[in-house]
Design a protein around this motif. Structure first.
Motif, mmCIF file in Angstrom:
data_model
loop_
_atom_site.group_PDB
_atom_site.id
_atom_site.type_symbol
_atom_site.label_atom_id
_atom_site.label_comp_id
_atom_site.label_asym_id
_atom_site.label_seq_id
_atom_site.Cartn_x
_atom_site.Cartn_y
_atom_site.Cartn_z
ATOM 1 N N LEU A 142 0.677 -1.158 -0.084
ATOM 2 C CA LEU A 142 0.117 -0.146 0.053
ATOM 3 C C LEU A 142 0.859 1.445 0.138
ATOM 4 N N ALA A 143 0.234 2.121 -0.737
ATOM 5 C CA ALA A 143 0.820 3.644 -0.726
ATOM 6 C C ALA A 143 0.025 4.441 0.432
ATOM 7 N N VAL A 144 0.613 4.878 1.586
ATOM 8 C CA VAL A 144 -0.149 5.362 2.480
ATOM 9 C C VAL A 144 0.219 7.019 2.616
ATOM 10 N N ALA A 145 -0.587 7.978 2.925
ATOM 11 C CA ALA A 145 -0.475 9.348 3.107
ATOM 12 C C ALA A 145 -0.379 9.828 4.512
ATOM 13 N N ALA A 146 -0.828 9.027 5.488
ATOM 14 C CA ALA A 146 -0.957 9.498 6.853
ATOM 15 C C ALA A 146 0.118 8.809 7.727
ATOM 16 N N PRO A 147 0.345 9.248 8.761
ATOM 17 C CA PRO A 147 1.769 8.686 9.638
ATOM 18 C C PRO A 147 1.094 7.443 10.516
ATOM 19 N N ALA A 148 -0.162 6.792 10.003
ATOM 20 C CA ALA A 148 -0.629 5.700 10.686
ATOM 21 C C ALA A 148 -1.219 4.878 9.812
ATOM 22 N N TYR A 149 -1.722 3.676 10.090
ATOM 23 C CA TYR A 149 -2.265 2.623 9.245
ATOM 24 C C TYR A 149 -3.126 1.732 10.213
ATOM 25 N N ILE A 150 -4.244 1.306 9.838
ATOM 26 C CA ILE A 150 -5.218 0.477 10.554
ATOM 27 C C ILE A 150 -5.196 -1.113 10.127
ATOM 28 N N VAL A 151 -4.683 -1.837 10.747
ATOM 29 C CA VAL A 151 -4.785 -3.185 10.317
ATOM 30 C C VAL A 151 -5.942 -3.666 10.620
ATOM 31 N N LYS A 152 -6.604 -4.376 9.693
ATOM 32 C CA LYS A 152 -8.120 -4.774 9.696
ATOM 33 C C LYS A 152 -8.068 -6.261 8.948
ATOM 34 N N GLY A 153 -8.903 -7.070 9.641
ATOM 35 C CA GLY A 153 -9.075 -8.533 8.926
ATOM 36 C C GLY A 153 -9.462 -9.249 9.791
ATOM 37 N N LEU A 154 -9.856 -10.694 9.510
ATOM 38 C CA LEU A 154 -10.465 -11.750 10.159
ATOM 39 C C LEU A 154 -9.491 -12.475 10.477
ATOM 40 N N VAL A 155 -9.145 -13.053 11.731
ATOM 41 C CA VAL A 155 -8.032 -14.039 12.251
ATOM 42 C C VAL A 155 -8.832 -15.314 12.454
ATOM 43 N N SER A 156 -8.176 -16.194 11.993
ATOM 44 C CA SER A 156 -8.937 -17.584 12.341
ATOM 45 C C SER A 156 -8.020 -18.747 12.534
ATOM 46 N N THR A 157 -8.038 -19.687 13.016
ATOM 47 C CA THR A 157 -6.930 -20.763 13.525
ATOM 48 C C THR A 157 -7.624 -22.415 13.318
ATOM 49 N N GLY A 158 -8.813 -22.143 12.608
ATOM 50 C CA GLY A 158 -9.510 -23.511 12.181
ATOM 51 C C GLY A 158 -9.849 -24.550 13.707
ATOM 52 N N TYR A 449 -28.916 2.987 2.237
ATOM 53 C CA TYR A 449 -27.823 2.183 1.925
ATOM 54 C C TYR A 449 -26.760 1.645 2.998
ATOM 55 N N THR A 450 -26.480 2.684 3.653
ATOM 56 C CA THR A 450 -25.335 2.340 4.811
ATOM 57 C C THR A 450 -24.407 1.168 4.160
ATOM 58 N N PRO A 451 -23.298 1.629 3.188
ATOM 59 C CA PRO A 451 -22.473 0.560 2.537
ATOM 60 C C PRO A 451 -21.177 0.489 3.317
ATOM 61 N N VAL A 452 -20.711 -0.550 3.117
ATOM 62 C CA VAL A 452 -19.297 -0.809 3.435
ATOM 63 C C VAL A 452 -18.435 -0.959 2.330
ATOM 64 N N TYR A 453 -16.962 -0.710 2.340
ATOM 65 C CA TYR A 453 -16.225 -0.745 1.280
ATOM 66 C C TYR A 453 -15.007 -1.716 1.389
ATOM 67 N N GLN A 454 -14.544 -2.223 0.365
ATOM 68 C CA GLN A 454 -13.417 -2.988 0.456
ATOM 69 C C GLN A 454 -12.552 -2.566 -0.600
ATOM 70 N N TYR A 455 -11.296 -2.843 -0.648
ATOM 71 C CA TYR A 455 -10.512 -2.286 -1.791
ATOM 72 C C TYR A 455 -9.348 -3.149 -2.042
ATOM 73 N N GLU A 456 -8.571 -3.315 -3.028
ATOM 74 C CA GLU A 456 -7.421 -4.164 -3.483
ATOM 75 C C GLU A 456 -6.255 -3.225 -4.160
ATOM 76 N N THR A 457 -5.170 -3.493 -4.102
ATOM 77 C CA THR A 457 -4.104 -2.675 -4.776
ATOM 78 C C THR A 457 -3.095 -3.796 -5.498
ATOM 79 N N ASP A 458 -2.358 -2.931 -6.340
ATOM 80 C CA ASP A 458 -1.309 -3.729 -7.192
ATOM 81 C C ASP A 458 0.126 -3.601 -6.140
ATOM 82 N N ASN A 459 1.187 -4.285 -6.891
ATOM 83 C CA ASN A 459 2.285 -4.291 -6.216
ATOM 84 C C ASN A 459 2.972 -2.974 -5.946
ATOM 85 N N ASP A 460 2.582 -1.949 -6.872
ATOM 86 C CA ASP A 460 3.062 -0.880 -6.687
ATOM 87 C C ASP A 460 2.280 0.146 -5.585
ATOM 88 N N GLY A 461 1.031 -0.343 -4.888
ATOM 89 C CA GLY A 461 0.087 0.183 -4.151
ATOM 90 C C GLY A 461 -0.669 1.226 -4.670
#
Length: 489
Positions: A142-158, A449-461
């Motif tokens: 990712l290419a970021v502009a702010a001095p912080a990043y929020i790690v988000k995801g679903l953790v699973s261990t089976g 609507y109250t939508p939620v968004y997801q996004y994807e990036t390439d190798n250059d962000g």
């Protein structure tokens, strides 16, 4: 006499033929029933799965076929049951080759010695061996502009319980979690990571280390780099919630990177075109909007004018005037000027507190500072002009990622609502400095609507896709997706 003898012989022959038919055995069609046609098998507990069923084939089995239910190719001819009539059929499916989640769709078909057949399908969902992992929201480069990043995801261990989660930035741990007095197999992770003073052109790494209670450990890496500029797409493919595909073409002013042309093309080939013009302060001065036929003609245009308080970038009013043309493109009439938005009141930080749209007051306009940088980020989600004017039908963005939107137009005031189609794409693409993630409604009204968004990036962000999922909105919007796919030179 010969005539009666002939009739008698025919009658006897018919009777004998009827008796012969009565003596022929009648074999019913073959049949069987798969008790579990949809099964789930975990690789932790099984290396094989046995397809098993009682078969009744009165005429005897000629062959049994295992068929791929996707393309109907015969995977295997099974001959070990040939000739049998009532028996337990079993077939062992080898699962050891599957390292990832896999779905197997089979058809079991039996053919008897009279070439009659019967078949049924079975779906086997194979779950991979348990292993600690995280499914990230967003990309891993990712290419970021702010001095912080929020790690988000679903953790699973089976099937194995979670032991710990560690988040590290450049080797330094910023977050650690280990369950206490509870057993966790799956959890949502959302954690702010401080990046500090990142240098442009240098890569930085966030490590997410997840361990389960069997001692297995996984490390997922997110590579970040700081950017103060962004690459703009020249085209976006847009699919709405009705699965209709549109094309959006964009052009930018040479030397300024300001958006100058926005074309929204329908599947029929007709389009909405928008020319953007800016003032000396870099604020949007006007938009010329046209509805263009497939032949490239138009009968009118709409001109939106943005007026600002002298010496500032604060919007004072938004006005609309329509111009009609004949078949030769000559101007034949023009409408009176219509004031769409005015009466703007500003807070001390420069954000809009309230304004009037089509004579209706819209108060308490929402802004946020999502990354504590002292910013005032516009956070209203205008679903439509009528909803914006109704306080119970307002919606707001409540979460952003510190990733720059490649189509953001800094000088475009977010108070245009005249065309619902343009409003939808302007709101998603042009008005957000950062990638939005989530919205909330002012009420429980079903058609928000109250939508939620997801996004994807390439190798250059670079952002390659944004998927918007409508949580509400009623049928057919609720639960459906809209997708933007970005193309770059």
């Amino acid at each position: 006499m010969k005539k009666y003898l002939y009739i008698l012989l025919i009658g006897v022959a018919g009777a004998l033929g009827f008796q012969s038919c009565q003596d022929d055995p009648a074999f019913p069609d073959p049949g069987f029933d798969i008790a579990d046609q949809r099964v789930e098998v975990r690789r932790d507990t099984a290396d094989y799965y046995n397809i098993s069923m009682e078969m009744e084939v009165p005429n005897g089995v000629k062959v049994i076929e295992l068929i791929n239910a996707v393309d109907y190719t015969v995977l295997e001819e099974i001959n070990e049951f040939n000739g049998l009539k009532n028996f337990l059929f079993t077939y062992e499916v080898d699962l050891t080759q599957f390292e990832n989640d896999t779905v197997l769709n089979y058809i079991v078909k039996v053919i008897d010695n009279d070439s009659r057949s019967f078949n049924q399908g079975i779906r086997i969902s194979v779950k991979r061996l348990s292993y600690p992992e995280i499914k990230l929201v967003g990309g891993s480069n990712l290419a970021v502009a702010a001095p912080a990043y929020i790690v988000k995801g679903l953790v699973s261990t089976g099937l194995n319980a979670l032991e710990s989660i560690s988040i590290q930035f450049e080797g330094e741990e910023q977050y650690f979690f280990s369950p206490v007095d509870t057993t966790i197999y799956e959890m949502t992770l959302k954690q702010l990571v401080f990046l500090g003073d990142m240098q442009i052109g240098q890569d930085y790494v966030i490590d997410i280390v997840i361990a389960d209670q069997t001692g297995q450990v996984s490390t997922t890496k997110i590579t970040l780099h700081k950017t103060d500029e962004i690459k703009h797409p020249y085209r976006i493919y847009y699919t709405n919630y009705n699965s209709i595909n549109y094309t959006i073409n964009l052009e930018y002013e040479a030397g300024t990177d300001r958006l100058s042309w926005f074309e929204y093309i329908f599947p029929t080939g007709s389009s909405y075109t928008n020319n953007f013009y800016y003032n000396e302060a870099g604020m949007l001065d006007s938009i010329i909007y046209r509805s263009v036929t497939t032949a490239g003609t138009f009968s009118y245009d709409k001109r939106y004018r943005f007026y600002y308080t002298d010496g500032t970038t604060q919007l004072a009013s938004l006005e609309l005037q329509e111009f009609d043309y004949d078949d030769l493109g000559q101007l034949v009439s023009e409408s009176d000027v219509e004031v769409l938005a005015d009466g703007f009141v500003y807070r001390e930080d420069g954000s809009v507190e309230q304004f009037y749209y089509e004579g209706k007051q819209i108060a308490d306009v929402t802004y946020s500072d999502p990354f504590n940088l002292g910013e005032t980020i516009f956070s209203e989600y205008w679903q439509s002009a009528s909803y914006a004017k109704n306080s119970s039908r307002r919606q707001q963005f409540v979460e952003f990622d510190p990733v720059l939107m490649p189509t953001y137009v800094e000088g475009f005031p977010q108070f245009y609502m005249d065309n619902s189609i343009m409003l939808n794409v302007y709101r998603d693409l042009l008005w957000n400095k950062y990638i939005p993630l989530e919205t909330v409604g002012a009420s429980s009204y079903a058609y928000l609507y109250t939508p939620v968004y997801q996004y994807e990036t390439d190798n250059d962000g670079n952002i390659t896709s944004i998927v918007k999922t409508y949580i509400g909105g009623g049928y057919p919007a609720a639960g459906s997706n809209e997708t933007y796919t970005f193309l770059y030179e």
